[in-house]
Design a protein around this motif. Structure first.
Motif, PDB file in Angstrom:
ATOM      1  N   ALA A  61       0.829  -1.205   0.000  1.00  0.00           N
ATOM      2  CA  ALA A  61       0.000   0.000   0.000  1.00  0.00           C
ATOM      3  C   ALA A  61       0.867   1.260   0.000  1.00  0.00           C
ATOM      4  CB  ALA A  61      -0.931  -0.005   1.214  1.00  0.00           C
ATOM      5  N   PHE A  62       1.955   1.241   0.744  1.00  0.00           N
ATOM      6  CA  PHE A  62       2.851   2.396   0.801  1.00  0.00           C
ATOM      7  C   PHE A  62       3.477   2.659  -0.567  1.00  0.00           C
ATOM      8  CE2 PHE A  62       6.556   4.902   1.804  1.00  0.00           C
ATOM      9  CZ  PHE A  62       6.187   5.646   2.919  1.00  0.00           C
ATOM     10  N   VAL A  63       4.014   1.606  -1.195  1.00  0.00           N
ATOM     11  CA  VAL A  63       4.635   1.756  -2.521  1.00  0.00           C
ATOM     12  C   VAL A  63       3.587   2.155  -3.554  1.00  0.00           C
ATOM     13  CG1 VAL A  63       5.850   0.523  -4.364  1.00  0.00           C
ATOM     14  CG2 VAL A  63       6.561   0.221  -1.989  1.00  0.00           C
ATOM     15  N   ALA A  64       2.396   1.560  -3.499  1.00  0.00           N
ATOM     16  CA  ALA A  64       1.319   1.932  -4.436  1.00  0.00           C
ATOM     17  C   ALA A  64       0.944   3.403  -4.264  1.00  0.00           C
ATOM     18  CB  ALA A  64       0.099   1.045  -4.220  1.00  0.00           C
ATOM     19  N   GLY A  65       0.907   3.872  -3.039  1.00  0.00           N
ATOM     20  CA  GLY A  65       0.608   5.286  -2.795  1.00  0.00           C
ATOM     21  C   GLY A  65       1.651   6.200  -3.407  1.00  0.00           C
ATOM     22  N   MET A  66       2.923   5.795  -3.328  1.00  0.00           N
ATOM     23  CA  MET A  66       3.977   6.616  -3.942  1.00  0.00           C
ATOM     24  C   MET A  66       3.848   6.632  -5.458  1.00  0.00           C
ATOM     25  SD  MET A  66       7.392   6.032  -1.609  1.00  0.00           S
ATOM     26  CE  MET A  66       8.115   5.129  -2.903  1.00  0.00           C
ATOM     27  N   LEU A  67       3.463   5.499  -6.043  1.00  0.00           N
ATOM     28  CA  LEU A  67       3.325   5.432  -7.491  1.00  0.00           C
ATOM     29  C   LEU A  67       2.060   6.140  -7.983  1.00  0.00           C
ATOM     30  CD1 LEU A  67       4.471   1.737  -8.045  1.00  0.00           C
ATOM     31  CD2 LEU A  67       5.782   3.825  -8.468  1.00  0.00           C
ATOM     32  N   LEU A  68       1.009   6.134  -7.167  1.00  0.00           N
ATOM     33  CA  LEU A  68      -0.256   6.758  -7.569  1.00  0.00           C
ATOM     34  C   LEU A  68      -0.302   8.255  -7.279  1.00  0.00           C
ATOM     35  CD1 LEU A  68      -2.741   3.966  -6.467  1.00  0.00           C
ATOM     36  CD2 LEU A  68      -2.042   4.551  -8.788  1.00  0.00           C
ATOM     37  N   ALA A  69       0.594   8.743  -6.444  1.00  0.00           N
ATOM     38  CA  ALA A  69       0.582  10.165  -6.070  1.00  0.00           C
ATOM     39  C   ALA A  69       0.657  11.103  -7.265  1.00  0.00           C
ATOM     40  CB  ALA A  69       1.698  10.458  -5.073  1.00  0.00           C
ATOM     41  N   PRO A  70       1.504  10.844  -8.264  1.00  0.00           N
ATOM     42  CA  PRO A  70       1.520  11.749  -9.419  1.00  0.00           C
ATOM     43  C   PRO A  70       0.193  11.783 -10.169  1.00  0.00           C
ATOM     44  CG  PRO A  70       3.484  10.401  -9.399  1.00  0.00           C
ATOM     45  CD  PRO A  70       2.583   9.866  -8.330  1.00  0.00           C
ATOM     46  N   MET A  75      -4.664  15.541 -11.206  1.00  0.00           N
ATOM     47  CA  MET A  75      -6.067  15.949 -11.187  1.00  0.00           C
ATOM     48  C   MET A  75      -6.206  17.430 -10.832  1.00  0.00           C
ATOM     49  SD  MET A  75      -7.668  12.586  -9.324  1.00  0.00           S
ATOM     50  CE  MET A  75      -9.253  13.348  -9.076  1.00  0.00           C
ATOM     51  N   PHE A  76      -5.205  18.003 -10.173  1.00  0.00           N
ATOM     52  CA  PHE A  76      -5.282  19.375  -9.693  1.00  0.00           C
ATOM     53  C   PHE A  76      -4.318  20.339 -10.389  1.00  0.00           C
ATOM     54  CE2 PHE A  76      -6.486  16.507  -6.256  1.00  0.00           C
ATOM     55  CZ  PHE A  76      -7.778  16.955  -6.019  1.00  0.00           C
ATOM     56  N   ALA A  77      -3.225  19.816 -10.883  1.00  0.00           N
ATOM     57  CA  ALA A  77      -2.214  20.674 -11.517  1.00  0.00           C
ATOM     58  C   ALA A  77      -1.398  19.833 -12.494  1.00  0.00           C
ATOM     59  CB  ALA A  77      -1.297  21.281 -10.449  1.00  0.00           C
ATOM     60  N   PRO A  78      -0.813  20.470 -13.495  1.00  0.00           N
ATOM     61  CA  PRO A  78       0.010  19.701 -14.434  1.00  0.00           C
ATOM     62  C   PRO A  78       1.308  19.230 -13.772  1.00  0.00           C
ATOM     63  CG  PRO A  78       0.126  22.037 -14.938  1.00  0.00           C
ATOM     64  CD  PRO A  78      -0.900  21.886 -13.853  1.00  0.00           C
ATOM     65  N   LEU A  79       1.760  18.077 -14.201  1.00  0.00           N
ATOM     66  CA  LEU A  79       3.037  17.571 -13.709  1.00  0.00           C
ATOM     67  C   LEU A  79       4.173  18.359 -14.354  1.00  0.00           C
ATOM     68  CD1 LEU A  79       2.421  13.721 -13.877  1.00  0.00           C
ATOM     69  CD2 LEU A  79       2.613  15.120 -11.825  1.00  0.00           C
ATOM     70  N   PRO A  80       5.275  18.543 -13.655  1.00  0.00           N
ATOM     71  CA  PRO A  80       6.422  19.220 -14.270  1.00  0.00           C
ATOM     72  C   PRO A  80       6.957  18.390 -15.437  1.00  0.00           C
ATOM     73  CG  PRO A  80       6.839  18.727 -11.947  1.00  0.00           C
ATOM     74  CD  PRO A  80       5.516  18.170 -12.286  1.00  0.00           C
ATOM     75  N   ALA A  81       7.545  19.054 -16.398  1.00  0.00           N
ATOM     76  CA  ALA A  81       8.123  18.353 -17.541  1.00  0.00           C
ATOM     77  C   ALA A  81       9.304  17.508 -17.094  1.00  0.00           C
ATOM     78  CB  ALA A  81       8.567  19.355 -18.592  1.00  0.00           C
ATOM     79  N   MET A  82       9.368  16.282 -17.582  1.00  0.00           N
ATOM     80  CA  MET A  82      10.492  15.409 -17.241  1.00  0.00           C
ATOM     81  C   MET A  82      11.685  15.752 -18.118  1.00  0.00           C
ATOM     82  SD  MET A  82       8.930  11.698 -16.359  1.00  0.00           S
ATOM     83  CE  MET A  82      10.568  11.127 -16.096  1.00  0.00           C
ATOM     84  N   GLN A  83      12.858  15.740 -17.512  1.00  0.00           N
ATOM     85  CA  GLN A  83      14.085  16.030 -18.235  1.00  0.00           C
ATOM     86  C   GLN A  83      15.116  14.967 -17.910  1.00  0.00           C
ATOM     87  OE1 GLN A  83      15.259  19.891 -16.946  1.00  0.00           O
ATOM     88  NE2 GLN A  83      13.573  20.933 -17.948  1.00  0.00           N
TER      89      GLN A  83
END
Length: 147
Positions: A61-70, A75-83
């Motif tokens: 559950a902890f690891v899934a939460g880290m993966l699902l957080a982005p 849902m609220f703001a755009p993710l930063p561009a990956m570089q």
């Protein structure tokens, strides 16, 4: 030295720090466990025993939460561009070295720096000082010796 003001984000940084501290405190209070990512992930990857099976649920559950957080953030703001500012093989090698270092140091920056220091652990203080000294030395070498 100059500050890149467009990247200066004190409020979101403060919110992130508060959330990390709250999550770490809740892990200790509710589960009696340290929120060290390397230990949590390592426990998921160990050979299954009866004790590890009982521990698997909260770790997953902890690891899934880290993966699902982005996804939740999106849902609220755009993710930063990956570089990827460097060679992908160099990044992979660095990741493997970090993994080796966390095993060698009996924990990662989250386990030692956030949770260990808050428990006044001398071992975590030594580990965190080594993390910081290594980071400072690496930046110095990369900026002033190699470049």
């Amino acid at each position: 030295m100059s500050i890149y003001w467009e990247a200066f984000t004190p409020w979101s940084s403060l919110a992130g720090g508060v959330l990390i501290g709250l999550a770490a405190a809740l892990m200790v209070v509710l589960l009696g466990r340290i929120a060290g990512i390397s230990g949590i992930l390592g426990g998921l990857l160990q050979k299954a025993t009866w004790g590890s099976v009982r521990q698997w649920g909260w770790r997953a559950a902890f690891v899934a939460g880290m993966l699902l957080a982005p996804l939740l953030w999106q849902m609220f703001a755009p993710l930063p561009a990956m570089q990827m500012p460097s060679n992908p093989m160099l990044i992979i090698s660095a990741g493997l070295l970090v993994g080796f270092g966390t095993r060698l140091g009996s924990g990662c920056t989250s386990g030692h720096g956030v949770c260990g220091l808050s428990r006044l652990s001398i071992r975590s203080l030594a580990a965190t000082l080594m993390f910081m000294a290594t980071g400072v030395a690496t930046v110095f070498i990369m900026r002033h010796v190699v470049a």
